[in-house]
Design an enzyme around this catalytic site. Sequence first.
Site, PDB file in Angstrom:
ATOM      1  N   HIS A  32      -6.470  -0.422   7.250  1.00  0.00           N
ATOM      2  CA  HIS A  32      -5.355   0.531   7.289  1.00  0.00           C
ATOM      3  C   HIS A  32      -5.684   1.733   6.440  1.00  0.00           C
ATOM      4  O   HIS A  32      -6.455   1.651   5.484  1.00  0.00           O
ATOM      5  CB  HIS A  32      -4.053  -0.123   6.805  1.00  0.00           C
ATOM      6  CG  HIS A  32      -4.194  -0.801   5.482  1.00  0.00           C
ATOM      7  ND1 HIS A  32      -4.734  -2.062   5.351  1.00  0.00           N
ATOM      8  CD2 HIS A  32      -3.882  -0.390   4.229  1.00  0.00           C
ATOM      9  CE1 HIS A  32      -4.737  -2.398   4.073  1.00  0.00           C
ATOM     10  NE2 HIS A  32      -4.228  -1.395   3.366  1.00  0.00           N
ATOM     11  N   HIS A  54      -3.899   4.783   4.162  1.00  0.00           N
ATOM     12  CA  HIS A  54      -2.689   5.242   3.481  1.00  0.00           C
ATOM     13  C   HIS A  54      -2.619   6.766   3.627  1.00  0.00           C
ATOM     14  O   HIS A  54      -3.606   7.456   3.349  1.00  0.00           O
ATOM     15  CB  HIS A  54      -2.756   4.953   1.983  1.00  0.00           C
ATOM     16  CG  HIS A  54      -2.860   3.496   1.624  1.00  0.00           C
ATOM     17  ND1 HIS A  54      -1.787   2.763   1.174  1.00  0.00           N
ATOM     18  CD2 HIS A  54      -3.905   2.628   1.636  1.00  0.00           C
ATOM     19  CE1 HIS A  54      -2.167   1.526   0.909  1.00  0.00           C
ATOM     20  NE2 HIS A  54      -3.454   1.419   1.186  1.00  0.00           N
TER      21      HIS A  54
END
Length: 146
Positions: free
Chosen positions: A107, A109
């Site tokens: 992922h 941010h």
Amino acid sequence: MSLYGDYDSQNIFAKIIRGEMPCYKLYEDDDVLVFLDLFPQSFGHTLVIPKRAEARNLLEIDADNLTKLTLAVQKVARVLADELQPDGVQIAQFNGAPAGQTVFHIHMHVIPRFAEQGLQAHASGKADPAELEKLQARLVKRFQSA
Ligand code: 5GP
């Protein structure tokens, strides 16, 4: 060593992708899912994840999914910058627990940064659900017109 290992399909982000766990979704297409971080480091802290890649980290993800993820990150940064008017936008990505990774589905941010405001500690205080809902409604509209 958490940098290496098997992909665990029971990780929280895999469950969110499958709809088994809720999230404050901002945007979704065939390849990526964008949602608010539950423990935001700043106002508008958003996560971008690939939906089709069973990759724990940057070392494992294939080029096609990485390209789509990166393009999505740019789109998210633009939308957040447009709507929230931060003074900066920080992009972060961690590989392995010693590097700060706590969820093992890759992922990115996207963290709006506001002048003279520090960051909350990483993955610490949970946001007020009412605030997240309000922000979600505001940002979803922006994504729809982006
Ligand atoms: P990492 O430390 O792996 O780079 O980041 C994981 C991020 O996921 C952290 O910023 C943490 O606050 C966030 N997070 C952990 N669990 C959940 C969850 O259930 N939902 C959402 N939306 N974010 C989560």
